[in-house]
Design an enzyme around this catalytic site. Structure first.
Site: not given
Ligand code: NAP
Ligand code: MG
Length: 462
Positions: A170, A245, A279, A369
């Site tokens: 996903k 991660e 990250c 972050e």
């Molecule tokens: P996120 O919501 O954690 O997204 C990561 C993945 O998880 C996406 O595929 C997302 O789908 C999915 N997801 C979201 N809610 C979920 C749930 N309840 N159950 C299962 N999967 C779920 O992160 P983001 O909203 O894209 O970014 C928010 C913040 O996260 C950023 O500002 C940053 O601080 C952090 N981030 C960290 C990393 C890293 O590499 N460690 C990468 C991206 C972001 P959707 O795409 O539909 O939301």
């Protein structure tokens, strides 16, 4: 852009169960470039069933044949690299050169490394009177973010396939087109039907359904700490394996003996690349009192010269979040020396490369972050102070140490609570384990350590 209107399940593109779609937006000009289906619980269930059905045969496939499929996958990624780089640029917004070199270059290296590892890895070992078999864990649910859209997919799918696992992916809602191209590449590489499956969709719907599905044996997630915590709890309750991660707030520690200009310039480039959406970025620069003013001037100069070399952030919400942090930094009393909250362009989700000086270690901009092109420069009095500040966050993903003498840098690095440290600008190594200490995560990706996450042991005693 071309997009599939179905899911890749069981080796073919199948119509989605529901009619909802997700609009893919180009963050450079805010235009909708494609629609992809928004997966439902039914799509996830079909994909997990396909992965489950394909598992016994793939697990029993000789490692040399799995290696051959991974080598073929690498070759398809190489052959289609321009198309993939163009797609990453269109949906993530990163400059094309960066997409080519990093967003496509790194996953090609990682896919190649797992083709080699699958062929050479010892899936069987002798310990005393036992023979230990390293067997695949089963069906993997992979949930990936948008910031390195292809790399994060390959860093999960390649080791899973090398181990003999099957996968349901996903990908992030912001970057599904790169994931669709990856599915095409897997197909072209001759990976058997059902071994890899793709369900595009929203996190709280398709992502959550995948994480909760009882047919999934291991959930591998990269993304925010908030979602990671929830996925870890779900996996814990179901007694299934999980790899997380998560975020980082890494320190770039410049010791007084270092080449200051080099350390500052590489440090600024590290934070600004990919518009700060990394990250493992070194978002806190730690500089000794005696060199502080010089370092601030160098960093402001480096950040001020970015111009067209920096892309937008991924979407409007991220821009708001990043600008909110810049305003918060100003409010907390940090000193802006480059950039700021004003939008640098009329169109697109752009944020100016921003540098804060006089940042105190406990300010929000030094603890949380931000995930945007924002650097905080923090002053330290002596080595003990630098160490305390560097280790003083909930995170521990990466970092850097600069010193005149490598041994001095290594001695400091050994005291950092973090999973990766670059010494005097050391290069990315696609075989080195990547993952976090503390709240930066659980588990490791890349190289042999990343492969072992997808294996479980069975011991036979004689
Ligand atoms: P996120 O919501 O954690 O997204 C990561 C993945 O998880 C996406 O595929 C997302 O789908 C999915 N997801 C979201 N809610 C979920 C749930 N309840 N159950 C299962 N999967 C779920 O992160 P983001 O909203 O894209 O970014 C928010 C913040 O996260 C950023 O500002 C940053 O601080 C952090 N981030 C960290 C990393 C890293 O590499 N460690 C990468 C991206 C972001 P959707 O795409 O539909 O939301
Ligand atoms: Mg999200």
């Amino acid at each position: 852009m071309n997009a599939h209107d179905g899911m890749y399940i069981g080796g073919e593109w199948r119509p989605a169960a529901g009619a909802d779609t997700i609009a893919v937006v180009n963050p450079s000009d805010e235009q909708v470039i494609a629609l992809v289906p928004a997966g439902t619980i039914e799509d996830v269930d079909a994909a997990v069933r396909a992965a489950r059905a394909a598992f016994p045969a793939w697990a029993a496939t000789p490692p040399a044949e799995r290696a051959a499929r991974l080598a073929a996958l690498r070759d398809v990624l190489v052959a289609r690299k321009d198309e993939i780089a163009g797609t990453v640029t269109a949906e993530l917004g990163s400059p094309l050169k960066f997409s080519q070199a990093v967003h496509v270059g790194a996953p090609i290296a990682v896919a190649g490394s797992y083709a080699d590892l699958a062929a050479s890895y010892a899936f069987e070992e002798k310990i005393g009177n036992s023979t230990v078999y390293l067997e695949p864990v089963g069906v993997v649910g992979a949930i990936t973010p948008w910031n390195y859209p292809l790399h994060q997919i390959v860093a999960k799918v390649a080791p899973a396939l090398a181990a003999g696992c099957t996968v349901v992916l996903k990908p992030a809602e912001d970057t599904p087109l790169t994931a669709q191209l990856f599915a095409e590449a897997v197909h072209e590489a001759g990976v058997p039907a059902g071994v890899f499956n793709l369900v595009t969709g929203l996190g709280p719907v398709a992502g959550q359904a995948l994480a909760e599905h009882e047919g999934v044996d291991l959930v591998s997630f990269t993304g925010s700490t908030a979602v990671g915590r929830q996925i870890g709890a779900t996996a814990g309750a179901a007694v299934k394996r999980v790899a997380l991660e998560l975020g980082g707030k890494s320190a770039n520690v410049i010791l007084p003996s270092a080449d200051l200009a080099k350390a500052v310039n590489v440090g600024v480039a590290n934070v600004m690349s990919n518009s700060g959406q990394t990250c493992s970025a070194w978002t806190r620069m730690l500089v000794h009192d005696s060199q502080y003013d010089e370092a601030v001037a160098l960093a402001a100069d480096a950040a001020g010269k970015y111009g067209e070399r920096i892309g937008p952030v991924v979407n409007a919400k991220q821009r708001e979040r990043v600008v909110g942090y810049i305003e918060k930094g100003v409010g907390e009393g940090a000193r802006l020396v480059a950039g700021g909250p004003e939008a640098p362009r009329e169109q697109g989700y752009f944020v100016s490369p921003t540098v804060f000086a006089d940042v105190e270690p406990d300010m929000a901009i030094a603890q949380e972050e931000i995930f945007g092109p924002v650097l905080s420069i923090i002053r330290y009095a002596d080595e003990a102070d630098a160490l305390r500040i560097a280790n003083g966050t909930v995170y521990g993903l990466a970092g850097a140490v600069w010193a005149g003498d490598e041994a001095e840098a290594v001695a400091f690095a050994r005291r950092l609570d973090t999973g990766q440290v670059d010494i005097n600008g050391g290069r990315f190594n696609p075989l080195a384990p990547f993952g976090g200490y503390k709240q930066s995560g659980v588990g490791r990706e890349l190289g042999p350590h990343g492969l072992s996450e997808y294996l479980q042991t069975k011991s036979l005693q004689f």
